[in-house]
Design a protein around this motif. Structure first.
Motif: not given
Lengths: 383, 383, 383
Positions: A284-295, B152-154, A334-338, A308-311
């Motif tokens: 969850g951390c890797m997907a958001v921090g740098g991959l799908f979003f600019t760091f 979640m809402f967003s 996967t759900l959290t990253a989505t 945290f949400l993923s865990a």
């Protein structure tokens, strides 16, 4: 970019620098997405091409897209368990070949996008099997499951394309759950061990060992490949750093966050020690921090939130699926990253379209150029 | 409109009428959506604005959008239980502030759209907690859960926007289920009581008390805020009537339908007495009858159908989730209302686009004007 | 087309041929979609029209769209059990009438699209009821459930229209699960038998009887209508052949594949003998082989893959839902067919848009004409 800056800071003498720079440039070619390789192997034999596609697929499991990282990871898997290494190899090959046969987009196949789900399906089939290593009949579901993952990936991509979302590891998560449900624990041909929910009570009131918990953090990175050994886990982490150091940091950080979440919910000790508490956080951390979003610092905070949400979601889903003996795999991450990819507001400004996702360091560079060059363009296309 | 007509029918003397009309006009400003208030508080302090946004959020739980209704409801909650009132207040503030921080659309924040899910999450965490009132550690999940509801809402809004569907209380329903799964019944830090499915057998063959069943109907309105006391429930109903009398009627009617559905399925007596059988029916009835669809006799029949479907689905889902000790919350009503919004055929003609939903009385007026004025326009845009 | 060619191969004498051809042409009018009938009954009485719409709905359950097939199937159901026949008749009528009342698209109603889900709901309510035949109170849920299926069908069609996917039997699958959850096994008004998962252990180690397993293959076709008797099952198969011989072949083949999948997973013998292992395979095979995709050798291979995937998913879902006593109905085949419709790559080239789906033989002819005539057109619209 990041390493380069570091090197320059050392201010070496001129001759050393020019030689060092040459070596460094060669090395840099092996990091990131290694796009140049694709041109190089274009007119080489199919077997070589398939090997590169497969190795990209191996690395894709941990969100990296680098055949060398894939090779290192595969070596780590063979080191941890030759049987698991073999299953992983067969899985990635079976699904990549299936994709070629059923005529999937060749750019996708070449990018390893049809390999990683098959590999995960195979690895997890091996891990949950209670028939022991070298049980050759297991190759039947391994082949079928890997092939099916291509169908799922293709179908889900069409479904999610509407929101520019990736199919990610949804295919793997669906197939492994179906497989485990299909066979059941006491199947005469393909028996498997039931998964133990993290919320299960400890057999006796044992003390929590701090060192073991800390050891669980790097193991969390290895658990992405269902490996619970320290050496291979560190090697896998090294493979991630080879692709992108920024990603490596996020992996460790996410795993630590996951362990923290596990502690706060008083999960089974074994869950913390084995790294199972950490791997969803890491993903969850890797997907958001740098991959799908600019760091950036903002994205970084969102990456922590995502970890945290993923865990926590993983603990919840593991407890739910554990009631019927199923593992939650990487559903939570996967759900959290989505969810994060769907977010509006300040995070959305950093989002990189799925088709343009590259190594974090390169995403960062592309964005700086883009922002420097044509700010007006961006604003006009924003509507 | 509806009240106005009633007043006119009494035909008072002229001087009385002009005075009465003035008082009435002032009162009318406090009903409906209170759009004027937004202009008034525009350049006031942030704390005052936040209070109004929060109160709108409190009212949004029961589909009303009126800060005064919100204040009345909050008073009812503090009356029922000061601890629950506090949790609700903190929940709505935490999620509204999170929305501000992560840069959500300011019009949405001002409309209270980011508050109601956080409030529900907090209230239900309090209700299910078995650690007793004033257990301050509970504020940690309350804050985290409320903040997560904004994410979640967003995300869900982006996902559902495709069909012009609202995210509604899906975020609350997801988060509370994840929280309860995460902690489990015997968690050392956050223990909770398991939910009892409505289909569970009665401990002994007790007679059904008719008065208690009828008392359950207004309690069904209170159960939307997880309150099982009669006084506060009636006060909440009053708050709904303040927003829209038509909505109040649908709330009571829907709760009655839910109770009827519960009787027909022979649910546990406690489920009927406490109003738990009624609240999904009430929500399903209110959503269709007047809010998302212009009120008419046809819509009214669909609202009754929606109430029945919500109530039966709630029994089904409660029985399913009850097998693992989870409550079905308002999953049934939310899913049913979503289904109704997707319906084609005669109901679709009455549908109000999500962005233009106002109090039922005003929806009705807007539609009459619209139909009277430009019938041609409508037909041309219908394609 | 297919039969015609066969007939011509026999080379009959001239006079015989002209007479035979006439009879044959008449017969041919009764096969396929029978579009001509629609024009004929256009200005006939409502009752006659309703009968035709209903019979189309009966046939639609098995993916056929032919009122004569529907009549044959209905006869088969009455033969197997008059009570089940009655329930099916009432179900199809109740849902078709509901669709008329709530103003659904008249072309859809005339095509029987609002009948088949209602029929399935009614049949399954009857099969699972433990109150015995001729328990008249069951008509209440039969009517309500059938009516609800129209709401679900309409809503899901809007939802899935985005990807040009059919709502298929999703409404039936949702409603029957909700109904069974709602009533529970020991409901005083509507008791039902719990479903037995296929992975349940055999009571004692009995030998598998090969003849019974083979007998299960045609029974798999009957199980689509929840019928476990051989005669009626064969009659139903005949009705499918009347609509489309190609479809009949796929039905038997799919059922055989399902039985094979069941054998490979060592399911309960009863599951194989009764045809329950086969019917999801049959549906999955029919959907891909000829109906939603133009028939070809490639599509045929995908149809086999679809049958296997449907069958294995059915075992998995049956084991999962069986833990709470629920049947998996046709969830597996419906989900698999949906996945196949979403697939990109070589299968996509054969896909027929949902609005243009006809009997396989006609799809084939339309495609040949289309490919022969205007290849350029196709390429230009492909973008």
């Amino acid at each position: 970019m990041w390493i380069e800056t570091k090197t320059e800071m050392r201010e070496p003498s001129r001759s050393q620098a020019s030689f060092g720079r040459k070596v460094f440039d060669r090395l840099m070619l092996c990091t990131g997405d290694m796009d140049n390789l694709d041109k190089y192997i274009k007119d080489k034999s199919f077997v070589l091409q398939l090997a590169v596609w497969g190795l990209r697929g191996v690395a894709r499991v941990i969100l990296a897209n680098n055949p060398l990282s894939g090779a290192v990871i595969l070596a780590a898997l063979y080191w941890a368990s030759p049987w698991q290494g073999l299953l992983g190899t067969l899985g990635v090959l079976a699904s990549t070949l299936t994709a070629v046969i059923i005529g999937q987009d060749s750019a996708e196949v070449a990018g390893g996008l049809h390999g990683f789900n098959g590999m995960l399906v195979s690895l997890l089939m091996g891990v949950f099997s209670s028939a022991g290593d070298w049980y050759w009949w297991l190759l039947v579901p391994v082949f079928l499951g890997s092939a099916t993952s291509v169908f799922m990936f293709s179908g889900l991509t069409t479904l999610l394309d509407n929101w520019d979302l990736p199919a990610a590891v949804f295919p793997f998560n669906i197939i492994i759950v179906l497989y485990l449900l299909c066979t059941g624990t006491n199947n005469p041909y393909f028996p498997h061990n039931p998964a133990m929910p993290p919320g299960a009570l400890e057999p006796n009131n044992t003390e929590l060992i701090a060192v073991e918990v800390i050891r669980g953090i790097p193991l969390g990175v290895g658990q992405i490949y269902a490996t619970g050994a320290l050496g291979p886990s560190l090697l896998i982490l090294g493979a991630v750093v080879l692709y992108s150091p920024l990603m490596g940091i996020h992996a460790v950080l996410g795993s630590a966050v996951g362990t923290l979440a596990g502690l706060s919910m008083a999960v089974r000790h074994e869950s913390l020690y084995s790294g199972l508490s950490g791997f969803n956080g890491a993903l969850g951390c890797m997907a958001v921090g740098g991959l799908f979003f600019t760091f950036s610092w903002r994205t970084f905070l969102f990456a922590i939130a995502s970890a945290f949400l993923s865990a926590y979601s993983d603990i919840a889903l593991s407890n739910l699926l554990g009631t019927v003996g199923l593992p939650a795999c990487s559903w939570a991450a996967t759900l959290t990253a989505t969810l994060m990819l769907l977010l509006t507001g300040s995070l959305k400004e950093y989002r990189i379209p799925i088709g343009q996702v590259k190594a974090p360091e390169r995403n960062l560079r592309t964005r700086s150029q883009w922002e420097a060059g044509n700010t007006e363009d961006r604003e006009s296309t924003d509507v």
